[in-house]
Enzyme design. Sequence first.
Site, PDB file in Angstrom:
ATOM      1  N   ARG A 111       0.785  -1.221   0.000  1.00 23.87           N
ATOM      2  CA  ARG A 111       0.000   0.000   0.000  1.00 23.87           C
ATOM      3  C   ARG A 111       0.823   1.281   0.000  1.00 23.87           C
ATOM      4  NH1 ARG A 111      -4.398   0.563   4.650  1.00 23.87           N
ATOM      5  NH2 ARG A 111      -4.836  -1.520   3.868  1.00 23.87           N
ATOM      6  N   HIS A 157      -7.870  -3.912  -7.712  1.00 22.72           N
ATOM      7  CA  HIS A 157      -7.656  -3.185  -6.442  1.00 22.72           C
ATOM      8  C   HIS A 157      -8.988  -3.082  -5.700  1.00 22.72           C
ATOM      9  CE1 HIS A 157      -4.956  -0.710  -4.038  1.00 22.72           C
ATOM     10  NE2 HIS A 157      -5.923   0.175  -3.893  1.00 22.72           N
ATOM     11  N   TYR A 201     -18.074  13.161 -13.817  1.00 23.07           N
ATOM     12  CA  TYR A 201     -17.976  14.347 -14.671  1.00 23.07           C
ATOM     13  C   TYR A 201     -16.656  14.425 -15.435  1.00 23.07           C
ATOM     14  CZ  TYR A 201     -21.935  15.935 -11.876  1.00 23.07           C
ATOM     15  OH  TYR A 201     -23.148  16.032 -11.256  1.00 23.07           O
TER      16      TYR A 201
END
Length: 910
Positions: A111, A157, A201
């Site tokens: 990570r 993931h 968007y």
Amino acid sequence: MADNTDNRDGQGGEELPDDLKRLVDAAEEDAADAGEQDVEQPEPGHTVTSGPVSEEDKARSLIDMSTVANPHGSIIEDANGGEGTTVRAAYLGKEMASSFLEYSMSVIVSRALPDVRDGLKPVHRRILYAMNESGYTPNRPHMKSARTVGDVIGKYHPHGDFAVYDTMVRLAQPFSMRVPLIDGHGNFGSIDGDSAAAMRYTEARLGKAAMELLRDLDKETVDFQPNYDESLEEPTVLPARFPSLLVNGSNGIAVGMATNIPPHNLGETIDATCMMLDNPEVTTAELMTALPGPDFPTGGIIMGKKGILDAYETGRGSLTVRAKCKIEEGKNGKSSIVVTEIPYQVNRQRLLEKLGELVREKKLPEISNIHDGADRHGIDIIIELKKDAIPQVVLNKLYKHTQLQVGFGVIMLALVDGVPRVLSLKETLHYYIAHQEDVIVRRTRYELSKAEERAHILEGYVVALDHIDEVISIIRSSQTDKEAAARLTERFGLTDKQTTAILEMRLRRLTGLEREKIQSELEELREKIAYYNRVLSDPQLVRDIIKEELQEIKKKFDTPRRTQLSDAAKDLDVEDLIAEESMVVTVTKAGYVKRLPVATYRQQKRGGKGMQAVNLKDNDYVEHLFVASTHSFMLFFSTKGKVYRLKVYELPEASRHARGTAIVNLLPLEKGETISAVIATKDFPTDEYLMFATEHGMVKKTSMEQYDRTRRDGLIAINLKDGDRLISVRRVAQGENVIMVSSAGKAIMWPEDEVRAMGRGTMGVRGMNAPADAKVLGMEIARPETDLFVITEKGYGKRTPISEYPSHHRGGQGVFTITMTEKKGLLAAMKIVGADDEIMIMSEEGVVVRTPVEGISELGRSTQGVRVMNVAEDDRVTAVAIAAHGKKKRAANADGAEELDESSIDEMEE
């Protein structure tokens, strides 16, 4: 045990509940079964008891024994014969340590930390790989970010969608990444801290530079591993055809460790990599000629190079990054500070808010207004200053109190073979080059394999075309494909792959032109095969290929350096926040000190009554008065021969009427110790000396260099005889003359070389022999074309040219310098002055007169002098100081103090 009865047998106590009985029975069975095996002894810390025990304790003991006998746990059957709970013995401390270690390693490896080879964390790698697999490449239209995020979390993931989207946004921000890896379309946030628009968007695709990280991924250059559900495969590392770890940097917090690698210029990083490819033993200093330091995407200035060198040599260093600012002069005489670039990772909007807060709280009173001048051309912050503000001082305060200057702690921590390591620059490049060598070798093997397979097929084609009629006859006469293949293999010695290719060959390949193409392709492949074999056998050729491909990437993506590197010291001194101006410093007999601007005192003509400068206590008077810059060092010499050091700005500033601050609050003076001399200086040259004089006429010369140090309780400046006091300290240069004056009205002048240089802890030699009822008033350096000014206690004084005083050897009584009378009193003070100087005369009652020297009569040695200051009957003159040297600014006066020109003095009419 307190209870020794066996409750199971009904011999006392309460009977166990049914569920606990079943648990005990099952544990006894497990223990009995385990008894036939080698049973492990209980670990240290287990309590071993003997004798009868309670049923409940026995149950616990049996359960513990069963789990010791079977460390992997015992399956306890329930009443219905089914499986129940698995009971396993474990120490809580060990279990917590083991579990936390597993968690921390997961965070570190999977990570938070980047891999040294491709410079990417797993989430970055997965985003780039998923976009590449989905075809969101630079030659395709942008795709919705939500689609990319869905691909990443669905395939590789399995974490939060917002976490993945935030990571993807950062990869597209040009103010976060030195070389952005994602080409974003839409609102991807701003340097002001604005967040990106929602993923539904915005649109994104891979940037062109990201394709260089993914290049050759399809040629078996890296290992693959199963994804989280083993339905797909993902790369363990990307080929990374440029050093992404250095170019884009990385930051992350793992468990017990953190990484913070600054970004660098792509072209400079590639040059350093090529330098190390040429010479693996290259030094860090040599690498820094190609890669001089980090290059932040937001620009700025890195102050000092020591932190960079530390980071590159040890993997840890501290950088100081400043904003780029320029000072602009306005038409009305006001100045403005324009901030054009801010430090890396500084939120510009919060910076503006902090500036406004400091102005509102009056912490930056020099600022009149702040404008946000950001537009499409830049992110300018315009700070308007008041008319009397000093721009550089304001800028230094901004550096001190805002994020216009920040620290950047470099920790070059990355994963090397899955293990976190702090790496130097050389080590980072070494592991990257090793990765590239592996990529080139594996790519070459892959391409060699493909070339050999293709050449093998073409060789079969050539054989078939050379015997085409016989091949066709065999095929036509065969009943099945299998029979035809077997006959062809037997007849021409072909392999199965060649036979299959011949059988699948189209008739158009039989033309003469096609045969030439096959022959030409075969020859080209044989050349490639030979080249690939050379590459695999020659490590130097591998390094040459890496260099060549790196230079191609540099040519495509290199940009000019944005961050400026400064050799200046990184730390801001308090002095940088203090405006440099001339101050009048007064020290009274009772030990009060203060400073105030020199313009406070107005100029007067000879004989003026003066103005009240200090309100003093009874029996106190000003003993020392001088002018110095706020940035000068103040050397306070005490009557006991010790020296203390302060800066002028460390002295308390007070009003004209204020008495000041007791000097014992500033210096650790002993009882009975007072200040007898003060030197103001900005440096400590080795070729200049301090000349000391005591009340008994002893003198000593010591190099200025001896006093370039400080101690809280002071340094020894001169050793004194019992009853003697230090009265004067002056700077002296080679070839100058020293003049001493006694209260008996006599003066003696002698060359400075009459006294040899001595150390600090010495007593000195005889300089003037004063009568028993007199004392030495002072000592000055007698420079040519100057006058000796003396004044009596009642204000009568005169100036006499130095040329009228004969040169003697040290140790004499000297010659008369003024005719003494009872009316004028004893001599009170002396000073060496120039014709254009101004002097300030202070009385015991604190009255000060400032007057030009040219207004004082120039008389011979044997004269009585004229009235220079009207002194009250119960008052007397105590001190004289030079207020200004001549009409022009000079470097330093006899005290080493900064001098003023007349334009810097606010003149006020009497």
